[in-house]
Motif scaffolding. Structure first.
Motif, PDB file in Angstrom:
ATOM      1  N   PRO A 346       0.801  -1.231   0.000  1.00  0.00           N
ATOM      2  CA  PRO A 346       0.000   0.000   0.000  1.00  0.00           C
ATOM      3  C   PRO A 346       0.831   1.278   0.000  1.00  0.00           C
ATOM      4  O   PRO A 346       0.358   2.317  -0.436  1.00  0.00           O
ATOM      5  CB  PRO A 346      -0.812  -0.116   1.298  1.00  0.00           C
ATOM      6  CG  PRO A 346      -0.118  -1.129   2.137  1.00  0.00           C
ATOM      7  CD  PRO A 346       0.620  -2.037   1.214  1.00  0.00           C
ATOM      8  N   ASP A 347       2.076   1.219   0.519  1.00  0.00           N
ATOM      9  CA  ASP A 347       2.882   2.455   0.558  1.00  0.00           C
ATOM     10  C   ASP A 347       4.342   2.142   0.219  1.00  0.00           C
ATOM     11  O   ASP A 347       5.167   1.869   1.092  1.00  0.00           O
ATOM     12  CB  ASP A 347       2.772   3.096   1.956  1.00  0.00           C
ATOM     13  CG  ASP A 347       3.329   4.508   1.950  1.00  0.00           C
ATOM     14  OD1 ASP A 347       4.132   4.836   1.048  1.00  0.00           O
ATOM     15  OD2 ASP A 347       2.967   5.280   2.849  1.00  0.00           O
ATOM     16  N   TYR A 348       4.609   2.211  -1.074  1.00  0.00           N
ATOM     17  CA  TYR A 348       5.927   1.839  -1.623  1.00  0.00           C
ATOM     18  C   TYR A 348       7.052   2.660  -0.974  1.00  0.00           C
ATOM     19  O   TYR A 348       8.058   2.118  -0.520  1.00  0.00           O
ATOM     20  CB  TYR A 348       5.868   2.094  -3.114  1.00  0.00           C
ATOM     21  CG  TYR A 348       7.086   1.757  -3.947  1.00  0.00           C
ATOM     22  CD1 TYR A 348       7.540   0.451  -4.075  1.00  0.00           C
ATOM     23  CD2 TYR A 348       7.746   2.763  -4.683  1.00  0.00           C
ATOM     24  CE1 TYR A 348       8.615   0.148  -4.895  1.00  0.00           C
ATOM     25  CE2 TYR A 348       8.818   2.456  -5.506  1.00  0.00           C
ATOM     26  CZ  TYR A 348       9.250   1.157  -5.608  1.00  0.00           C
ATOM     27  OH  TYR A 348      10.308   0.865  -6.426  1.00  0.00           O
ATOM     28  N   HIS A 349       6.858   3.972  -0.910  1.00  0.00           N
ATOM     29  CA  HIS A 349       7.947   4.831  -0.424  1.00  0.00           C
ATOM     30  C   HIS A 349       8.223   4.589   1.057  1.00  0.00           C
ATOM     31  O   HIS A 349       9.380   4.529   1.482  1.00  0.00           O
ATOM     32  CB  HIS A 349       7.625   6.300  -0.705  1.00  0.00           C
ATOM     33  CG  HIS A 349       7.594   6.583  -2.173  1.00  0.00           C
ATOM     34  ND1 HIS A 349       8.728   6.774  -2.908  1.00  0.00           N
ATOM     35  CD2 HIS A 349       6.570   6.642  -3.045  1.00  0.00           C
ATOM     36  CE1 HIS A 349       8.411   6.965  -4.189  1.00  0.00           C
ATOM     37  NE2 HIS A 349       7.085   6.880  -4.296  1.00  0.00           N
ATOM     38  N   ASP A 350       7.165   4.430   1.820  1.00  0.00           N
ATOM     39  CA  ASP A 350       7.372   4.164   3.245  1.00  0.00           C
ATOM     40  C   ASP A 350       8.015   2.782   3.433  1.00  0.00           C
ATOM     41  O   ASP A 350       8.863   2.594   4.307  1.00  0.00           O
ATOM     42  CB  ASP A 350       6.029   4.238   3.992  1.00  0.00           C
ATOM     43  CG  ASP A 350       6.256   4.157   5.487  1.00  0.00           C
ATOM     44  OD1 ASP A 350       6.960   5.037   6.030  1.00  0.00           O
ATOM     45  OD2 ASP A 350       5.781   3.180   6.117  1.00  0.00           O
ATOM     46  N   GLU A 351       7.628   1.848   2.589  1.00  0.00           N
ATOM     47  CA  GLU A 351       8.222   0.502   2.681  1.00  0.00           C
ATOM     48  C   GLU A 351       9.729   0.580   2.422  1.00  0.00           C
ATOM     49  O   GLU A 351      10.528  -0.020   3.157  1.00  0.00           O
ATOM     50  CB  GLU A 351       7.541  -0.418   1.656  1.00  0.00           C
ATOM     51  CG  GLU A 351       8.047  -1.853   1.730  1.00  0.00           C
ATOM     52  CD  GLU A 351       7.251  -2.807   0.832  1.00  0.00           C
ATOM     53  OE1 GLU A 351       6.250  -2.380   0.206  1.00  0.00           O
ATOM     54  OE2 GLU A 351       7.650  -3.981   0.749  1.00  0.00           O
ATOM     55  N   LEU A 352      10.116   1.331   1.389  1.00  0.00           N
ATOM     56  CA  LEU A 352      11.551   1.460   1.084  1.00  0.00           C
ATOM     57  C   LEU A 352      12.287   2.159   2.226  1.00  0.00           C
ATOM     58  O   LEU A 352      13.390   1.745   2.619  1.00  0.00           O
ATOM     59  CB  LEU A 352      11.753   2.233  -0.222  1.00  0.00           C
ATOM     60  CG  LEU A 352      11.259   1.542  -1.504  1.00  0.00           C
ATOM     61  CD1 LEU A 352      11.502   2.438  -2.720  1.00  0.00           C
ATOM     62  CD2 LEU A 352      11.940   0.190  -1.709  1.00  0.00           C
ATOM     63  N   ASP A 353      11.678   3.221   2.753  1.00  0.00           N
ATOM     64  CA  ASP A 353      12.334   3.923   3.874  1.00  0.00           C
ATOM     65  C   ASP A 353      12.488   2.989   5.073  1.00  0.00           C
ATOM     66  O   ASP A 353      13.501   3.012   5.761  1.00  0.00           O
ATOM     67  CB  ASP A 353      11.508   5.149   4.303  1.00  0.00           C
ATOM     68  CG  ASP A 353      11.691   6.302   3.330  1.00  0.00           C
ATOM     69  OD1 ASP A 353      12.605   6.218   2.473  1.00  0.00           O
ATOM     70  OD2 ASP A 353      10.911   7.268   3.400  1.00  0.00           O
TER      71      ASP A 353
END
Ligand SMILES: Cc1cc2nc3c(=O)[nH]c(=O)nc-3n(C[C@H](O)[C@H](O)[C@H](O)COP(=O)(O)OP(=O)(O)OC[C@H]3O[C@@H](n4cnc5c(N)ncnc54)[C@H](O)[C@@H]3O)c2cc1C
Length: 510
Positions: A346-353
């Motif tokens: 659901p949240d690609y950028h937060d997952e990467l961070d």
């Protein structure tokens, strides 16, 4: 043809050069190196600590199914053809490469999806359907990726990078191509739709890097796929490893599995061989490490004073991600599920961070699902399906207790699959087992349990990566994911070509 008949397998006759080479590790890089050195006339011993060759391409057998443990996407198939051709053999006669279609299905959290490859028109139509205004941008992105491919893969991939002058020579071209951008940055430059930005920038995750910091050079993977498509070895990647294992033995490479190299021995700054964990000494004037170079430097050169790769420097490197991989089977088939499906979280950028900055795994991670029967119906017994699903997770530098986290992640992954790709999964599940970064550390001696050695950052690529020729010892060379050109099957097989060319240039082999 065996060593005993005294003929050189490379030439079909003559005397075998008596120089000895030891290859440490039987991953694809080590196998390719052993074959290339053998074809040049060296007596080669390949030492692998596990019972089976293949490195990360192990095979697990459970409940009547064979699960490929690692790589399944074969791009650049010609690199394998070349290895068989070194000895006048045909790869195609021993293992078939089946075309995969679509190459990938990428499913976004909003329920939309993109089928990508092999039909260019169909891919473009799918892009136009998702985001009509981005089609022109996608084409420009693809053209840019092609330029990276021409420069970085075609020209520089098999080029030794141990001299700073090589970097200085090609640096301006790479800068002109904007290698300082990230893969995500490059995709974002050309496409506005967030889903397309993600779809065309997630490739670095497949070699352990953060799409938002991995150099845009790695957008070349897009073109690599376009060159010869995406293939799958019939019978699984394990069948490809078996064919290479057979070739190694046929041409006289001594293969020793179940043996761990403990130390690389040296005298006057040159390698003299290796010592195994059981104390046995194997003399060699050439040693090729396919083991993780960070591990080799830290633990296997213990008696050599290291000039470049001090412990402090090794500790400051950015190691690639870990992987959580769940292998499972079902008592039914899921015929509508593509061979390679990526279910975005659901949240690609937060997952990467979370993975790369905070050292946390996502509660609902993005998943890559592998269903080999989509391409090779014989990959599982009739009426069953065998899968693996993987999630990117922090490596062992993060404070995660895998004994408690792995079972939790297993539940989260099964729930997510049941809600998205595999309805009623729980009722059909017949076997399931997993590996975590701890297994990578224990089985492959991967530093910090990294799945892909060190990250593909610009400042850890080419001259900045572990060189293919050791900076500490004469006669020691490196192949595999941690050295140039980098992780992934095409990269590690190419690294063996680099080592071969170094040995030729140094006059070690004809
Ligand atoms: C789950 C997963 C999926 C992947 N999918 C793909 C894919 O689809 N396509 C793709 O291109 N790439 C993929 N990759 C990446 C690719 O598999 C790797 O980058 C590549 O296979 C690594 O090859 P290597 O030559 O570096 O050796 P490795 O596979 O790392 O093997 C090194 C070997 O050295 C042995 N070794 C280590 N130390 C010693 C020692 N002291 N003595 C003896 N032996 C030792 C280890 O046991 C190991 O077998 C995937 C990786 C993983 C983990």
């Amino acid at each position: 043809m065996s060593q005993a008949d005294g003929l050189d397998p490379a030439t079909g006759g003559g005397t075998t050069n008596s120089s000895q080479a030891v290859v440490i590790g039987g991953g694809f890089g080590g196998i390719a190196a052993a074959l290339r050195l053998r074809a040049r006339g060296l007596e080669v011993t390949l030492v692998e600590r596990l019972d089976r060759l293949g490195g990360r391409a192990q095979v697990y057998e459970r409940d009547g199914l064979r699960f490929d443990a690692g790589p399944t996407v074969i791009t650049a198939p010609w690199l394998f053809d070349e290895l068989f051709a070194l000895f006048g053999r045909s790869r195609a006669e021993r293992v078939s490469f089946l075309p995969v279609s679509p190459w990938y299905r990428i499913r976004f959290d909003d329920g939309s999806h993109l089928d990508y490859g092999p039909d260019r028109e169909a891919t473009e139509a799918a892009i136009a359907q998702l985001a009509p205004d981005d089609l022109a941008g996608y084409r420009r992105f693809a053209a840019h990726a092609r330029r990276f491919y021409d420069t970085a893969f075609q020209r520089l991939g098999a080029q030794p990078f141990h001299r700073l002058t090589t970097l200085l020579r090609y640096g301006p071209r790479l800068l002109w191509l904007q290698a300082f951008r990230s893969v995500y940055g490059l995709a974002a430059r050309y496409m506005a739709d967030e889903r397309l930005r993600q779809a065309f920038s997630l490739q670095p995750l497949l070699i352990g890097g953060n799409p938002r910091s991995t150099t845009a050079i790695y957008s070349l993977i897009h073109e690599l796929e376009n060159q010869a498509g995406v293939c799958f070895a019939k019978g699984g990647t394990g069948a490809l490893v078996d064919a290479l294992d057979e070739l190694l033995r046929e041409v006289g490479v001594t293969v020793r599995t179940g043996q761990t190299v403990a130390r690389i021995e040296a005298s006057d700054g040159s390698t003299t061989g290796v010592t195994l964990a059981n104390g046995e000494h194997l003399p060699a004037s050439v040693v090729v490490g396919d083991a993780d170079p960070a591990h080799v430097h830290k633990y296997m050169l213990a008696t050599t004073r290291r000039r470049r790769w001090s412990d402090r420097r090794l500790d400051r490197l950015h190691y690639a991600i870990g992987l959580y991989v769940l292998y499972f089977a079902t008592d039914c088939r899921y015929p509508d599920v593509a061979h390679h499906t990526i279910q975005m979280g659901p949240d690609y950028h937060d997952e990467l961070d979370g993975i790369f900055k905070r050292g946390e795994r996502a509660d609902v991670p993005s998943l890559y699902l592998h269903r080999p029967t989509a391409t090779d119906p014989t990959a599982a017994p009739e009426g069953r399906d065998g899968f693996y699903v993987l999630a990117a997770v922090p490596n062992l530098t993060a404070d995660i207790d895998w004994a408690t986290e792995a079972p939790r992640l297993k539940e989260a992954v099964i729930n997510r699959l049941a809600a998205t790709l595999l309805p009623d999964l729980r009722e059909h599940l017949i076997t399931a087992f997993h590996v975590t970064p701890e297994d990578f550390g224990r089985d492959y001696l991967a530093v910090h349990g990294s799945a892909f050695s060190i990250q593909p950052l610009f400042r850890q690529s080419a001259w900045f990566r572990f060189h293919n020729r050791s900076e500490e010892l004469n006669g020691l060379y490196f192949v595999g994911a941690g050295t140039h050109p980098g992780a992934g099957v095409p990269g590690v097989v190419t690294s063996a070509k680099v080592v071969e060319s170094l040995l030729v240039a140094e006059g070690v082999v004809p």
